[in-house]
Design a protein around this motif. Structure first.
Motif, PDB file in Angstrom:
ATOM      1  N   GLU A  37       0.831  -1.207   0.000  1.00  0.00           N
ATOM      2  CA  GLU A  37       0.000   0.000   0.000  1.00  0.00           C
ATOM      3  C   GLU A  37       0.865   1.257   0.000  1.00  0.00           C
ATOM      4  OE1 GLU A  37      -4.029  -0.158   1.817  1.00  0.00           O
ATOM      5  OE2 GLU A  37      -3.043  -1.689   3.057  1.00  0.00           O
ATOM      6  N   PHE A  38       1.955   1.231   0.753  1.00  0.00           N
ATOM      7  CA  PHE A  38       2.858   2.380   0.740  1.00  0.00           C
ATOM      8  C   PHE A  38       3.533   2.521  -0.628  1.00  0.00           C
ATOM      9  CE2 PHE A  38       2.739   2.175   5.462  1.00  0.00           C
ATOM     10  CZ  PHE A  38       2.426   3.503   5.694  1.00  0.00           C
ATOM     11  N   GLN A  39       3.837   1.403  -1.278  1.00  0.00           N
ATOM     12  CA  GLN A  39       4.434   1.464  -2.623  1.00  0.00           C
ATOM     13  C   GLN A  39       3.481   2.144  -3.606  1.00  0.00           C
ATOM     14  OE1 GLN A  39       5.558  -2.534  -3.666  1.00  0.00           O
ATOM     15  NE2 GLN A  39       7.155  -2.622  -2.114  1.00  0.00           N
ATOM     16  N   ALA A  40       2.184   1.972  -3.394  1.00  0.00           N
ATOM     17  CA  ALA A  40       1.194   2.592  -4.282  1.00  0.00           C
ATOM     18  C   ALA A  40       1.221   4.111  -4.183  1.00  0.00           C
ATOM     19  CB  ALA A  40      -0.204   2.072  -3.941  1.00  0.00           C
ATOM     20  N   GLN A  41       1.781   4.646  -3.116  1.00  0.00           N
ATOM     21  CA  GLN A  41       1.843   6.096  -2.930  1.00  0.00           C
ATOM     22  C   GLN A  41       3.103   6.721  -3.501  1.00  0.00           C
ATOM     23  OE1 GLN A  41       1.110   6.187   1.422  1.00  0.00           O
ATOM     24  NE2 GLN A  41      -0.418   7.686   0.816  1.00  0.00           N
ATOM     25  N   VAL A  42       4.092   5.925  -3.838  1.00  0.00           N
ATOM     26  CA  VAL A  42       5.342   6.481  -4.350  1.00  0.00           C
ATOM     27  C   VAL A  42       5.102   7.001  -5.763  1.00  0.00           C
ATOM     28  CG1 VAL A  42       7.752   5.996  -4.939  1.00  0.00           C
ATOM     29  CG2 VAL A  42       6.711   4.895  -2.930  1.00  0.00           C
ATOM     30  N   PRO A  43       5.339   8.299  -5.977  1.00  0.00           N
ATOM     31  CA  PRO A  43       5.111   8.858  -7.317  1.00  0.00           C
ATOM     32  C   PRO A  43       5.982   8.167  -8.369  1.00  0.00           C
ATOM     33  CG  PRO A  43       5.428  10.612  -5.710  1.00  0.00           C
ATOM     34  CD  PRO A  43       5.767   9.317  -5.019  1.00  0.00           C
ATOM     35  N   ASN A  44       5.425   8.018  -9.556  1.00  0.00           N
ATOM     36  CA  ASN A  44       6.144   7.345 -10.641  1.00  0.00           C
ATOM     37  C   ASN A  44       7.383   8.111 -11.095  1.00  0.00           C
ATOM     38  OD1 ASN A  44       4.306   5.199 -10.721  1.00  0.00           O
ATOM     39  ND2 ASN A  44       2.948   6.311 -12.098  1.00  0.00           N
ATOM     40  N   TRP A  45       7.443   9.405 -10.845  1.00  0.00           N
ATOM     41  CA  TRP A  45       8.577  10.206 -11.301  1.00  0.00           C
ATOM     42  C   TRP A  45       9.811  10.058 -10.413  1.00  0.00           C
ATOM     43  CZ3 TRP A  45       9.732  13.593  -7.463  1.00  0.00           C
ATOM     44  CH2 TRP A  45       8.705  14.022  -6.632  1.00  0.00           C
ATOM     45  N   ILE A  46       9.684   9.391  -9.286  1.00  0.00           N
ATOM     46  CA  ILE A  46      10.865   9.174  -8.433  1.00  0.00           C
ATOM     47  C   ILE A  46      11.719   8.085  -9.080  1.00  0.00           C
ATOM     48  CG2 ILE A  46      11.643   8.334  -6.177  1.00  0.00           C
ATOM     49  CD1 ILE A  46       9.388   9.839  -4.921  1.00  0.00           C
ATOM     50  N   PRO A  47      12.996   8.389  -9.344  1.00  0.00           N
ATOM     51  CA  PRO A  47      13.843   7.461 -10.110  1.00  0.00           C
ATOM     52  C   PRO A  47      14.469   6.338  -9.276  1.00  0.00           C
ATOM     53  CG  PRO A  47      15.080   9.431  -9.628  1.00  0.00           C
ATOM     54  CD  PRO A  47      13.680   9.646  -9.066  1.00  0.00           C
ATOM     55  N   LEU A  48      13.769   5.885  -8.274  1.00  0.00           N
ATOM     56  CA  LEU A  48      14.256   4.804  -7.421  1.00  0.00           C
ATOM     57  C   LEU A  48      13.195   3.724  -7.345  1.00  0.00           C
ATOM     58  CD1 LEU A  48      15.556   7.045  -4.488  1.00  0.00           C
ATOM     59  CD2 LEU A  48      16.984   5.912  -6.200  1.00  0.00           C
ATOM     60  N   SER A  49      13.605   2.546  -6.962  1.00  0.00           N
ATOM     61  CA  SER A  49      12.660   1.450  -6.760  1.00  0.00           C
ATOM     62  C   SER A  49      11.631   1.849  -5.704  1.00  0.00           C
ATOM     63  CB  SER A  49      13.433   0.206  -6.310  1.00  0.00           C
ATOM     64  OG  SER A  49      12.673  -0.611  -5.485  1.00  0.00           O
ATOM     65  N   LYS A  50      10.374   1.577  -5.980  1.00  0.00           N
ATOM     66  CA  LYS A  50       9.314   1.904  -5.017  1.00  0.00           C
ATOM     67  C   LYS A  50       9.546   1.180  -3.694  1.00  0.00           C
ATOM     68  CE  LYS A  50       5.880   3.206  -8.383  1.00  0.00           C
ATOM     69  NZ  LYS A  50       4.672   3.961  -8.239  1.00  0.00           N
ATOM     70  N   ASP A  51      10.009  -0.054  -3.774  1.00  0.00           N
ATOM     71  CA  ASP A  51      10.272  -0.808  -2.552  1.00  0.00           C
ATOM     72  C   ASP A  51      11.382  -0.143  -1.738  1.00  0.00           C
ATOM     73  OD1 ASP A  51       9.534  -3.091  -0.934  1.00  0.00           O
ATOM     74  OD2 ASP A  51      11.514  -3.903  -1.424  1.00  0.00           O
ATOM     75  N   PHE A  52      12.437   0.313  -2.413  1.00  0.00           N
ATOM     76  CA  PHE A  52      13.520   1.009  -1.717  1.00  0.00           C
ATOM     77  C   PHE A  52      13.003   2.264  -1.034  1.00  0.00           C
ATOM     78  CE2 PHE A  52      16.654   4.407  -1.612  1.00  0.00           C
ATOM     79  CZ  PHE A  52      17.614   3.837  -0.783  1.00  0.00           C
ATOM     80  N   VAL A  53      12.190   3.046  -1.737  1.00  0.00           N
ATOM     81  CA  VAL A  53      11.647   4.279  -1.169  1.00  0.00           C
ATOM     82  C   VAL A  53      10.802   3.975   0.065  1.00  0.00           C
ATOM     83  CG1 VAL A  53      10.097   6.236  -1.593  1.00  0.00           C
ATOM     84  CG2 VAL A  53      11.727   5.536  -3.355  1.00  0.00           C
ATOM     85  N   VAL A  54       9.999   2.932  -0.006  1.00  0.00           N
ATOM     86  CA  VAL A  54       9.141   2.564   1.130  1.00  0.00           C
ATOM     87  C   VAL A  54       9.988   2.108   2.317  1.00  0.00           C
ATOM     88  CG1 VAL A  54       7.405   0.894   1.927  1.00  0.00           C
ATOM     89  CG2 VAL A  54       7.112   2.074  -0.260  1.00  0.00           C
ATOM     90  N   ILE A  55      10.977   1.284   2.073  1.00  0.00           N
ATOM     91  CA  ILE A  55      11.838   0.816   3.175  1.00  0.00           C
ATOM     92  C   ILE A  55      12.630   1.982   3.761  1.00  0.00           C
ATOM     93  CG2 ILE A  55      13.835  -0.640   3.750  1.00  0.00           C
ATOM     94  CD1 ILE A  55      11.230  -2.196   3.430  1.00  0.00           C
ATOM     95  N   ALA A  56      13.209   2.811   2.903  1.00  0.00           N
ATOM     96  CA  ALA A  56      14.003   3.947   3.381  1.00  0.00           C
ATOM     97  C   ALA A  56      13.140   4.923   4.185  1.00  0.00           C
ATOM     98  CB  ALA A  56      14.656   4.668   2.211  1.00  0.00           C
ATOM     99  N   SER A  57      11.947   5.207   3.684  1.00  0.00           N
ATOM    100  CA  SER A  57      11.083   6.116   4.441  1.00  0.00           C
ATOM    101  C   SER A  57      10.619   5.467   5.743  1.00  0.00           C
ATOM    102  CB  SER A  57       9.898   6.589   3.599  1.00  0.00           C
ATOM    103  OG  SER A  57       9.084   5.517   3.208  1.00  0.00           O
ATOM    104  N   GLY A  58      10.473   4.154   5.736  1.00  0.00           N
ATOM    105  CA  GLY A  58      10.135   3.445   6.973  1.00  0.00           C
ATOM    106  C   GLY A  58      11.237   3.557   8.011  1.00  0.00           C
ATOM    107  N   VAL A  59      12.475   3.468   7.573  1.00  0.00           N
ATOM    108  CA  VAL A  59      13.611   3.616   8.496  1.00  0.00           C
ATOM    109  C   VAL A  59      13.628   5.032   9.073  1.00  0.00           C
ATOM    110  CG1 VAL A  59      16.140   3.685   8.630  1.00  0.00           C
ATOM    111  CG2 VAL A  59      15.007   1.801   7.441  1.00  0.00           C
TER     112      VAL A  59
END
Length: 140
Positions: A37-59
């Protein structure tokens, strides 16, 4: 210079600890049961893996949440950092609205739009509960 530790009242302390606990819970969700569900919120224009963004923001959420609860001598700075974090993740909420993405039970445009108005509330909560607003007003 802004003081790192401005006195707060008991109600601010309760709200600071509550927000910290909610951040820890959100962090756990980022890394486990709400990851998709958090991956669904990551904008498509971010040039990183959605999973990475979700884990990094979780940390980051985990560190800020724990900081809100335990780093009382630095609560003003933690509150400012959390407010900045809320500003930085706001494009994800906007993307969820613009892309009509269902996540977290937000399955209508109206629900997604209403959610956008809660981000400023979180920012003010972080700043007020930590004494950051008072520290900003009284800085020398």
């Amino acid at each position: 210079m802004i003081s790192k530790n401005t006195p707060t009242n008991w109600f601010q302390t309760v709200l600071r600890i509550t927000l910290g606990a909610l951040m820890v819970l959100a962090a756990i969700g980022h890394m486990t049961f709400q990851r998709e569900e958090f991956q669904a919120q990551v904008p498509n224009w971010i040039p990183l893996s959605k999973d990475f963004v979700v884990i990094a923001s979780g940390v980051v959420e985990l560190l800020l949440g724990l900081g809100m609860i335990f780093l009382t001598n630095y609560k003003v700075w933690i509150g400012i950092a959390l407010a900045i974090f809320y500003v930085l993740i706001f494009p994800g909420n906007i993307a969820q609205y613009l892309n009509h993405t269902d996540a977290f039970g937000l399955d209508t445009d109206q629900a997604r739009l209403i959610r956008l108005f809660f981000q400023p509330v979180l920012i003010l909560w972080a700043l007020w509960s930590t004494g950051a607003i008072k520290a900003w007003k009284t800085k020398s």
